[in-house]
Write a protein that holds these residues in place. Structure first.
Motif, PDB file in Angstrom:
ATOM      1  N   TYR A 154      18.436   8.387 -18.633  1.00  0.00           N
ATOM      2  CA  TYR A 154      16.980   8.377 -18.604  1.00  0.00           C
ATOM      3  C   TYR A 154      16.497   7.722 -17.313  1.00  0.00           C
ATOM      4  N   VAL A 155      15.433   8.268 -16.732  1.00  0.00           N
ATOM      5  CA  VAL A 155      14.731   7.559 -15.668  1.00  0.00           C
ATOM      6  C   VAL A 155      13.833   6.547 -16.365  1.00  0.00           C
ATOM      7  N   THR A 156      14.034   5.281 -16.036  1.00  0.00           N
ATOM      8  CA  THR A 156      13.418   4.180 -16.782  1.00  0.00           C
ATOM      9  C   THR A 156      12.518   3.356 -15.865  1.00  0.00           C
ATOM     10  N   ILE A 157      11.431   2.848 -16.432  1.00  0.00           N
ATOM     11  CA  ILE A 157      10.536   1.975 -15.677  1.00  0.00           C
ATOM     12  C   ILE A 157      11.217   0.622 -15.497  1.00  0.00           C
ATOM     13  N   GLU A 158      11.515   0.282 -14.251  1.00  0.00           N
ATOM     14  CA  GLU A 158      12.166  -0.987 -13.951  1.00  0.00           C
ATOM     15  C   GLU A 158      11.141  -2.099 -13.751  1.00  0.00           C
ATOM     16  N   ARG A 159       9.991  -1.717 -13.144  1.00  0.00           N
ATOM     17  CA  ARG A 159       8.989  -2.731 -12.840  1.00  0.00           C
ATOM     18  C   ARG A 159       7.666  -2.057 -12.508  1.00  0.00           C
ATOM     19  N   ILE A 160       6.584  -2.691 -12.906  1.00  0.00           N
ATOM     20  CA  ILE A 160       5.250  -2.216 -12.571  1.00  0.00           C
ATOM     21  C   ILE A 160       4.753  -3.003 -11.359  1.00  0.00           C
ATOM     22  N   VAL A 161       4.348  -2.311 -10.318  1.00  0.00           N
ATOM     23  CA  VAL A 161       3.883  -2.976  -9.100  1.00  0.00           C
ATOM     24  C   VAL A 161       2.465  -3.497  -9.315  1.00  0.00           C
ATOM     25  N   PRO A 162       2.240  -4.798  -9.140  1.00  0.00           N
ATOM     26  CA  PRO A 162       0.893  -5.350  -9.324  1.00  0.00           C
ATOM     27  C   PRO A 162      -0.130  -4.634  -8.440  1.00  0.00           C
ATOM     28  N   GLY A 163      -1.277  -4.333  -9.013  1.00  0.00           N
ATOM     29  CA  GLY A 163      -2.339  -3.684  -8.273  1.00  0.00           C
ATOM     30  C   GLY A 163      -2.253  -2.178  -8.227  1.00  0.00           C
ATOM     31  N   SER A 164      -1.177  -1.610  -8.747  1.00  0.00           N
ATOM     32  CA  SER A 164      -0.975  -0.167  -8.674  1.00  0.00           C
ATOM     33  C   SER A 164      -1.756   0.552  -9.769  1.00  0.00           C
ATOM     34  N   ALA A 165      -1.719   1.887  -9.706  1.00  0.00           N
ATOM     35  CA  ALA A 165      -2.404   2.690 -10.720  1.00  0.00           C
ATOM     36  C   ALA A 165      -1.839   2.406 -12.114  1.00  0.00           C
ATOM     37  N   SER A 166      -0.528   2.289 -12.225  1.00  0.00           N
ATOM     38  CA  SER A 166       0.094   1.997 -13.525  1.00  0.00           C
ATOM     39  C   SER A 166      -0.319   0.624 -14.030  1.00  0.00           C
ATOM     40  N   TRP A 167      -0.380  -0.327 -13.134  1.00  0.00           N
ATOM     41  CA  TRP A 167      -0.748  -1.700 -13.497  1.00  0.00           C
ATOM     42  C   TRP A 167      -2.189  -1.737 -14.017  1.00  0.00           C
ATOM     43  N   ARG A 168      -3.083  -0.997 -13.339  1.00  0.00           N
ATOM     44  CA  ARG A 168      -4.477  -0.983 -13.768  1.00  0.00           C
ATOM     45  C   ARG A 168      -4.645  -0.235 -15.090  1.00  0.00           C
ATOM     46  N   GLN A 169      -3.885   0.864 -15.266  1.00  0.00           N
ATOM     47  CA  GLN A 169      -3.991   1.625 -16.512  1.00  0.00           C
ATOM     48  C   GLN A 169      -3.533   0.781 -17.693  1.00  0.00           C
ATOM     49  N   GLY A 170      -2.436   0.026 -17.514  1.00  0.00           N
ATOM     50  CA  GLY A 170      -2.071  -1.009 -18.467  1.00  0.00           C
ATOM     51  C   GLY A 170      -1.140  -0.654 -19.603  1.00  0.00           C
ATOM     52  N   GLN A 214       0.841  -1.191   0.000  1.00  0.00           N
ATOM     53  CA  GLN A 214       0.000   0.000   0.000  1.00  0.00           C
ATOM     54  C   GLN A 214       0.875   1.239   0.000  1.00  0.00           C
ATOM     55  N   PHE A 215       0.718   2.067  -1.011  1.00  0.00           N
ATOM     56  CA  PHE A 215       1.446   3.329  -1.087  1.00  0.00           C
ATOM     57  C   PHE A 215       0.715   4.230  -2.057  1.00  0.00           C
ATOM     58  N   GLU A 216       1.003   5.515  -1.966  1.00  0.00           N
ATOM     59  CA  GLU A 216       0.332   6.481  -2.827  1.00  0.00           C
ATOM     60  C   GLU A 216       1.247   6.851  -3.989  1.00  0.00           C
ATOM     61  N   GLY A 217       0.720   6.844  -5.184  1.00  0.00           N
ATOM     62  CA  GLY A 217       1.513   7.186  -6.360  1.00  0.00           C
ATOM     63  C   GLY A 217       1.021   6.418  -7.569  1.00  0.00           C
ATOM     64  N   ILE A 218       1.914   6.204  -8.547  1.00  0.00           N
ATOM     65  CA  ILE A 218       1.498   5.470  -9.741  1.00  0.00           C
ATOM     66  C   ILE A 218       1.872   4.003  -9.657  1.00  0.00           C
ATOM     67  N   GLY A 219       2.790   3.638  -8.739  1.00  0.00           N
ATOM     68  CA  GLY A 219       3.123   2.233  -8.564  1.00  0.00           C
ATOM     69  C   GLY A 219       4.083   1.681  -9.581  1.00  0.00           C
ATOM     70  N   ALA A 220       5.211   2.366  -9.771  1.00  0.00           N
ATOM     71  CA  ALA A 220       6.231   1.862 -10.694  1.00  0.00           C
ATOM     72  C   ALA A 220       7.590   1.994 -10.043  1.00  0.00           C
ATOM     73  N   GLN A 221       8.406   0.966 -10.160  1.00  0.00           N
ATOM     74  CA  GLN A 221       9.789   1.051  -9.703  1.00  0.00           C
ATOM     75  C   GLN A 221      10.590   1.766 -10.785  1.00  0.00           C
ATOM     76  N   LEU A 222      11.408   2.727 -10.371  1.00  0.00           N
ATOM     77  CA  LEU A 222      12.172   3.531 -11.315  1.00  0.00           C
ATOM     78  C   LEU A 222      13.660   3.300 -11.103  1.00  0.00           C
ATOM     79  N   VAL A 223      14.401   3.413 -12.186  1.00  0.00           N
ATOM     80  CA  VAL A 223      15.855   3.295 -12.112  1.00  0.00           C
ATOM     81  C   VAL A 223      16.453   4.251 -13.132  1.00  0.00           C
ATOM     82  N   SER A 224      17.636   4.782 -12.837  1.00  0.00           N
ATOM     83  CA  SER A 224      18.300   5.698 -13.762  1.00  0.00           C
ATOM     84  C   SER A 224      19.260   4.911 -14.643  1.00  0.00           C
ATOM     85  N   ARG A 225      19.053   4.992 -15.968  1.00  0.00           N
ATOM     86  CA  ARG A 225      19.905   4.264 -16.915  1.00  0.00           C
ATOM     87  C   ARG A 225      20.219   5.140 -18.109  1.00  0.00           C
ATOM     88  N   ASP A 226      21.510   5.317 -18.369  1.00  0.00           N
ATOM     89  CA  ASP A 226      21.951   6.005 -19.591  1.00  0.00           C
ATOM     90  C   ASP A 226      21.310   7.383 -19.758  1.00  0.00           C
TER      91      ASP A 226
END
Length: 696
Positions: free
Chosen positions: A268-284, A254-266
């Motif tokens: 760019y801030v890049t999506i590392e993982r989508i947290v199941p059940g999060s806003a990003s996961w539901r948006q798809g 449980q946390f507030e936000g979009i629900g994505a793990q972020l990492v800095s690569r080259d």
């Protein structure tokens, strides 16, 4: 046993540190230098005495450490000059000796030089951005800067910076154009638009250089130490005590936000993982690997985040529940997309095991999604993945299902005990996995419960992101012949165990004045399958393979430098499942269907196209050429946009007992209904349904 090993490790490091501290020449070194010497020597002792497979401390290893140190300090090769490298090279063959003796002379020299070069580069960058760029002549920029060498002189360095900044301004110009309204018309570059793009780049460069200048000596010292640690294996790493906060969002449920793990690569801030059940996961629409280019708030405020500090990007993305944030991302195929996400609190249940039911050809098939092998996830609820899985299996049995699919796609692992206990739900007592440390006998870890919760047809769904505990469970079910594994051509391939060594404990009785010293995450063991192989590098190869975007690309552990090698040990004695006579026919039927399925054929074409274009790293700086290339990428992206979505629908439903529970708790069922709706058009899951239907 692991805990005892760590205790011995800390005790031995304390003994080493006590001897080291007693001989530090405090009269000639300040406290910072004494501390760095101590950390170097403790790390040396830990790495070469406690690591699973320490490399030979020879000239080759020393040379690799030196090259990694250069990369850690200047991965873009836009700061150091060739003359700097020549100067540093005097230490190249003695990197092991430097660490063993706690000699920080090379670090001191590199640290002072990088500070100087950053200041010079900042002045150069702004001088270049003060002058307009011309985008009408043919000129090539190499985006993979590791393919080039360090500049021989200041003139070459100036050219590097000019091309780099010209490329960034070119991208800004392209992103500022509304291509949907232009059609095939070539947009024009006005002087005003070019100036605006340069000014925005100035703002971004200021933030980037400010971030570099905010890095203190501890940060750079951590980079230097990790030149050694990362040459042991990719997961061994030193953590400085003042390390910047890790912004990869942990699956806390449980946390507030979009629900994505972020990492800095080259850059760019890049999506590392989508947290199941999060806003990003539901948006798809947001996916792993998406590069964030711009963040736009619902009030219209838009910020270009290319090259921005990950801290600042996270602050822009986070916000109150119910507000909307739009991320402009660049997809793996190079296309650009705006994705609007309504910020929300992750639904607690979506972070845990959950089940659904589908009726396929008159047969009830159960489905369980396990996002992680969690344990004691919440102190207040004390959730455990094995107990939750048992409950979901029993729920599906009560519903009268004739087969169960367990979905481990994007499950990065978790507790080893959880994997063993879940395996025990489907087999009688017996071995599940083996673990082995260097110089020790392999230990067989077994399920000791002779009861079986479910003995019917079982399919396990995996992909390239299924790792660690997911691989242990899938491999055990495959070795027993208990389930058919379906999914990507390989899982991630991580078969090693890490533990943390707290250096402050190493100086419990000596050297307290030098704390905090940081900690070392170190690889100490390797997992092995009960058949004697290991998931390390090879992963788990499914019985039924789907094409996907990584089919022809090296991905996972095998792509990482200095990964621990594959090896085999003796198999553990176990009895294979005998109720699997339908497996060969079910597997053969699936392979024939996949070979003739238009969606899977399209996936294979997409994967081949990505592989063919992966090495393309040189970009034309001529505006017309760049626009044409981007239009080609967009055309391809449109063709493959819905490649994983079926044109047919096989409905899934929420089990009645689940609906009753959610209703009693007053939970909103809309998210669950969306979840089962998405399942109904999942191409891979549809094939898994057909596989389990053939296993009856």
């Amino acid at each position: 046993m692991i805990r005892k090993k760590i205790f011995r490790s800390v005790y031995s490091l304390w003994a080493v540190s006590f001897a080291l501290i007693s001989c530090i020449p405090g009269s000639t070194q300040n406290k910072v230098q004494q501390r760095e010497r101590l950390i170097l020597q403790i790390t040396f002792s830990a790495l070469f005495n406690q690591h699973l497979q320490p490399p030979e401390a020879n000239l080759l290893f020393s040379n690799r450490v030196f090259e990694k140190a250069l990369e850690n300090f200047d991965v873009s090769r836009r700061f150091f000059l060739k003359s700097d490298i020549d100067e540093f090279s005097g230490f190249k063959g003695s990197m092991v000796k430097l660490m063993k003796e706690g000699d920080f002379a090379l670090f001191e020299r590199m640290y002072e030089r990088i500070q100087k070069r950053i200041s010079e580069a900042e002045r150069l960058a702004f001088a270049i951005l003060d002058e307009p760029f011309q985008f009408n002549k043919k000129e090539i920029y190499e985006t993979d800067e590791l393919k080039s060498d360090f500049a021989k002189n200041q003139k070459e360095l100036d050219i590097k910076w000019r091309k780099y900044l010209k490329y960034r301004v070119l991208v800004r110009l392209y992103e500022s154009v509304d291509h949907d309204t232009l059609g095939e018309t070539m947009p024009e570059i006005t002087a005003e638009a070019e100036m605006e793009a340069r000014n925005k780049e100035k703002e971004q460069m200021k933030e980037w250089f400010d971030m570099l200048k905010e890095m203190d000596r501890n940060d750079w010292f951590g980079q230097y130490i990790n030149a050694y640690a990362h040459n042991f294996d990719p997961h061994t790493e030193y953590y400085p005590p003042q390390r910047q906060e890790d912004f990869e969002i942990e699956m806390t449920g449980q946390f507030e936000g979009i629900g994505a793990q972020l990492v800095s690569r080259d850059g760019y801030v890049t999506i590392e993982r989508i947290v199941p059940g999060s806003a990003s996961w539901r948006q798809g629409e947001l996916e792993e690997g998406d590069k964030i280019l711009r963040v736009t708030q619902e009030n219209g405020e838009s910020v270009d985040v290319t090259g921005m500090n990950i801290q600042k990007v996270v602050k822009l993305i986070r916000g109150k529940k119910g507000t909307t944030v739009t991320l402009t991302v660049r997809k793996a195929d190079g296309s650009r997309r705006d994705i609007s996400i309504v910020r929300d609190v992750v639904e607690m249940e979506a972070a845990f095991a959950r089940s659904a039911i589908s009726e396929y050809n008159g047969k009830k098939i159960g489905y369980i999604r396990l996002p992680k092998f969690y344990v004691d996830f919440y102190k207040e609820t004390n959730r455990n993945c094995a107990l939750d899985m048992r409950a979901e299996v029993e729920r599906l049995k009560n519903e009268g299902v004739e087969g169960i699919i367990i979905d481990l796609r994007n499950n990065g692992g978790g507790t080893l005990e959880g994997a063993i206990d879940i395996a025990g739900l489907f087999i009688p007592s017996g071995p599940v996995v083996q673990v082995k440390a260097t110089g020790q006998q392999a230990r067989v870890l077994s399920d000791r419960d002779p009861s079986i919760v479910y003995d019917g047809p079982l399919v396990i769904l995996v992909n390239h992101f299924s790792a660690s505990a997911s691989e242990i469970f899938a491999a055990a079910m495959q070795d027993y012949g208990r389930a058919i594994i379906v999914g990507s051509n390989k899982t991630f391939g991580k078969g090693t165990v890490q533990n943390m060594l707290d250096f402050d404990r190493a100086v419990n009785f000596a050297g307290r004045e030098f704390r905090p010293l940081g900690s070392l995450k170190i690889t100490i063991q390797k997992y092995y399958r009960i058949n004697g192989g290991t998931p390390q590098l090879k992963g788990v190869t499914p019985d039924v393979i789907f094409p996907d975007q990584y089919s022809y690309i090296d991905f996972g552990e095998r792509e990482l430098k200095n990964a621990i090698a594959y090896s085999e040990i003796s198999p553990a004695p176990f009895n294979r499942w005998t109720q699997n006579n339908t497996f060969p026919k079910a597997i053969q039927n699936a392979r024939e269907r996949i070979e003739n399925n238009p969606k899977f054929i399209l996936m294979d074409q997409y994967a081949r196209w990505l592989a063919d274009n992966r090495e393309k790293s040189s970009i034309s700086l001529r505006f017309e050429d760049y626009v044409s290339y981007q239009r080609m990428l967009k055309e391809r992206a449109t063709k493959y946009k819905d490649v994983y979505v079926s044109t047919d629908s096989i409905p899934f439903n929420i089990p009645g007992s689940t609906v009753d529970e959610l209703t009693r708790k007053g939970d909103d069922l809309r998210e669950w209904k969306k979840w089962v709706g998405d399942l109904s058009r999942d191409v891979q899951l549809q094939e898994a349904l057909k596989v389990i239907y053939d296993m009856r």
